[in-house]
Design a protein around this motif. Structure first.
Motif, PDB file in Angstrom:
ATOM      1  N   ALA A 181      71.884 -54.294 -66.967  1.00  0.00           N
ATOM      2  CA  ALA A 181      72.391 -53.497 -65.852  1.00  0.00           C
ATOM      3  C   ALA A 181      73.904 -53.327 -65.952  1.00  0.00           C
ATOM      4  N   ILE A 182      74.379 -52.284 -65.322  1.00  0.00           N
ATOM      5  CA  ILE A 182      75.810 -52.079 -65.097  1.00  0.00           C
ATOM      6  C   ILE A 182      76.020 -52.402 -63.625  1.00  0.00           C
ATOM      7  N   PHE A 183      76.932 -53.327 -63.342  1.00  0.00           N
ATOM      8  CA  PHE A 183      77.150 -53.798 -61.977  1.00  0.00           C
ATOM      9  C   PHE A 183      78.550 -53.393 -61.519  1.00  0.00           C
ATOM     10  N   VAL A 184      78.631 -52.452 -60.591  1.00  0.00           N
ATOM     11  CA  VAL A 184      79.893 -51.957 -60.060  1.00  0.00           C
ATOM     12  C   VAL A 184      80.228 -52.755 -58.799  1.00  0.00           C
ATOM     13  N   VAL A 185      81.414 -53.356 -58.776  1.00  0.00           N
ATOM     14  CA  VAL A 185      81.847 -54.151 -57.620  1.00  0.00           C
ATOM     15  C   VAL A 185      82.943 -53.389 -56.886  1.00  0.00           C
ATOM     16  N   HIS A 186      82.766 -53.244 -55.583  1.00  0.00           N
ATOM     17  CA  HIS A 186      83.742 -52.571 -54.730  1.00  0.00           C
ATOM     18  C   HIS A 186      84.456 -53.642 -53.897  1.00  0.00           C
ATOM     19  N   GLY A 225      87.252 -53.959 -49.459  1.00  0.00           N
ATOM     20  CA  GLY A 225      87.047 -52.835 -48.556  1.00  0.00           C
ATOM     21  C   GLY A 225      87.328 -51.476 -49.144  1.00  0.00           C
ATOM     22  N   THR A 226      87.350 -51.379 -50.474  1.00  0.00           N
ATOM     23  CA  THR A 226      87.668 -50.120 -51.136  1.00  0.00           C
ATOM     24  C   THR A 226      86.558 -49.727 -52.104  1.00  0.00           C
ATOM     25  N   VAL A 227      86.127 -48.488 -52.038  1.00  0.00           N
ATOM     26  CA  VAL A 227      85.159 -47.960 -52.993  1.00  0.00           C
ATOM     27  C   VAL A 227      85.939 -47.603 -54.254  1.00  0.00           C
ATOM     28  N   ILE A 228      85.664 -48.296 -55.372  1.00  0.00           N
ATOM     29  CA  ILE A 228      86.471 -48.092 -56.579  1.00  0.00           C
ATOM     30  C   ILE A 228      85.887 -47.076 -57.548  1.00  0.00           C
ATOM     31  N   ALA A 229      84.659 -46.670 -57.344  1.00  0.00           N
ATOM     32  CA  ALA A 229      84.033 -45.699 -58.248  1.00  0.00           C
ATOM     33  C   ALA A 229      83.647 -44.454 -57.456  1.00  0.00           C
ATOM     34  N   ASN A 230      84.362 -43.358 -57.680  1.00  0.00           N
ATOM     35  CA  ASN A 230      84.029 -42.119 -56.982  1.00  0.00           C
ATOM     36  C   ASN A 230      82.742 -41.525 -57.559  1.00  0.00           C
ATOM     37  N   ALA A 262      73.918 -45.604 -68.158  1.00  0.00           N
ATOM     38  CA  ALA A 262      72.741 -46.410 -67.833  1.00  0.00           C
ATOM     39  C   ALA A 262      71.464 -45.733 -68.333  1.00  0.00           C
ATOM     40  N   ASN A 263      71.335 -44.448 -68.094  1.00  0.00           N
ATOM     41  CA  ASN A 263      70.143 -43.727 -68.557  1.00  0.00           C
ATOM     42  C   ASN A 263      70.036 -43.719 -70.073  1.00  0.00           C
ATOM     43  N   ASP A 264      71.176 -43.533 -70.754  1.00  0.00           N
ATOM     44  CA  ASP A 264      71.172 -43.495 -72.223  1.00  0.00           C
ATOM     45  C   ASP A 264      70.732 -44.812 -72.843  1.00  0.00           C
ATOM     46  N   HIS A 265      70.935 -45.912 -72.119  1.00  0.00           N
ATOM     47  CA  HIS A 265      70.611 -47.237 -72.657  1.00  0.00           C
ATOM     48  C   HIS A 265      69.475 -47.918 -71.893  1.00  0.00           C
ATOM     49  N   ALA A 266      68.766 -47.185 -71.061  1.00  0.00           N
ATOM     50  CA  ALA A 266      67.651 -47.711 -70.264  1.00  0.00           C
ATOM     51  C   ALA A 266      68.091 -48.916 -69.426  1.00  0.00           C
ATOM     52  N   LEU A 267      69.226 -48.758 -68.721  1.00  0.00           N
ATOM     53  CA  LEU A 267      69.778 -49.830 -67.894  1.00  0.00           C
ATOM     54  C   LEU A 267      69.672 -49.487 -66.418  1.00  0.00           C
ATOM     55  N   GLU A 268      69.727 -50.503 -65.582  1.00  0.00           N
ATOM     56  CA  GLU A 268      69.843 -50.331 -64.144  1.00  0.00           C
ATOM     57  C   GLU A 268      71.319 -50.129 -63.808  1.00  0.00           C
ATOM     58  N   LEU A 269      71.602 -49.480 -62.689  1.00  0.00           N
ATOM     59  CA  LEU A 269      72.967 -49.335 -62.180  1.00  0.00           C
ATOM     60  C   LEU A 269      72.984 -49.933 -60.775  1.00  0.00           C
ATOM     61  N   TRP A 270      73.737 -51.022 -60.613  1.00  0.00           N
ATOM     62  CA  TRP A 270      73.782 -51.752 -59.355  1.00  0.00           C
ATOM     63  C   TRP A 270      75.182 -51.689 -58.759  1.00  0.00           C
ATOM     64  N   GLU A 271      75.266 -51.819 -57.431  1.00  0.00           N
ATOM     65  CA  GLU A 271      76.554 -51.864 -56.748  1.00  0.00           C
ATOM     66  C   GLU A 271      76.640 -53.068 -55.823  1.00  0.00           C
ATOM     67  N   ASP A 272      77.762 -53.767 -55.887  1.00  0.00           N
ATOM     68  CA  ASP A 272      78.080 -54.833 -54.950  1.00  0.00           C
ATOM     69  C   ASP A 272      78.949 -54.212 -53.869  1.00  0.00           C
ATOM     70  N   CYS A 273      78.338 -53.935 -52.724  1.00  0.00           N
ATOM     71  CA  CYS A 273      79.038 -53.294 -51.607  1.00  0.00           C
ATOM     72  C   CYS A 273      79.349 -54.298 -50.498  1.00  0.00           C
ATOM     73  N   ALA A 274      79.285 -55.580 -50.811  1.00  0.00           N
ATOM     74  CA  ALA A 274      79.448 -56.622 -49.799  1.00  0.00           C
ATOM     75  C   ALA A 274      80.752 -56.496 -49.034  1.00  0.00           C
ATOM     76  N   PHE A 294      73.948 -53.839 -52.889  1.00  0.00           N
ATOM     77  CA  PHE A 294      73.842 -55.128 -52.221  1.00  0.00           C
ATOM     78  C   PHE A 294      74.945 -55.284 -51.180  1.00  0.00           C
ATOM     79  N   PHE A 295      74.564 -55.778 -49.984  1.00  0.00           N
ATOM     80  CA  PHE A 295      75.477 -55.968 -48.872  1.00  0.00           C
ATOM     81  C   PHE A 295      75.343 -57.397 -48.370  1.00  0.00           C
ATOM     82  N   SER A 296      76.452 -57.976 -47.918  1.00  0.00           N
ATOM     83  CA  SER A 296      76.463 -59.343 -47.421  1.00  0.00           C
ATOM     84  C   SER A 296      76.734 -59.361 -45.930  1.00  0.00           C
ATOM     85  N   PHE A 297      76.048 -60.254 -45.213  1.00  0.00           N
ATOM     86  CA  PHE A 297      76.329 -60.454 -43.803  1.00  0.00           C
ATOM     87  C   PHE A 297      77.180 -61.699 -43.589  1.00  0.00           C
TER      88      PHE A 297
END
Length: 120
Positions: free
Chosen positions: A16-21, A24-29, A40-52, A92-95
């Motif tokens: 997977a490719i894991f994008v961390v924001h 409090g800032t979204v770093i990937a437009n 991700a599609n070219d390499h059959a990977l998941e694309l995940w985001e840490d939006c906590a 993914f979001f954290s409480f």
């Protein structure tokens, strides 16, 4: 995010490719997420985001009401609240009070089907 560096870092063991924001800032437009989705599609990977740390953060998008579906390059209109990119497989979001991926305080994940993650 340097998409070229991400692409170069992919190995046979990458799942997977894991994008961390952070902070409090979204770093990937949308354009960056679209490029990461292509990698991700070219390499059959998941694309995940840490939006906590950014679910109530600022996202600079166009006048589009949904920042996760922003299709323009206009980055002058700040929006409060980010629910992850429509191009990612999981967000993914954290409480918890410290906003890290722990069991403290719980959290939630938004999962999307593979069919909904085209880079078009």
């Amino acid at each position: 995010i340097d998409v070229g560096n991400v692409k170069a870092a992919v190995t046979q063991r990458t799942v997977a490719i894991f994008v961390v924001h952070p902070f409090g800032t979204v770093i990937a437009n949308h354009a960056t997420m679209k490029a990461l989705r292509t990698v991700a599609n070219d390499h059959a990977l998941e694309l995940w985001e840490d939006c906590a740390q950014c679910y109530t953060g600022l996202s600079t998008t166009s006048k589009n009401k949904n920042p996760s579906k922003d299709n323009s390059s206009d980055s002058s209109f700040p929006t409060i609240g980010y629910m992850g990119s429509s191009l990612s497989n999981a967000c993914f979001f954290s409480f918890g009070p410290i906003k890290t991926a722990t069991a403290l305080g719980g959290g939630v994940a938004i999962l999307r089907s593979a069919q909904s993650n085209a880079a078009d």
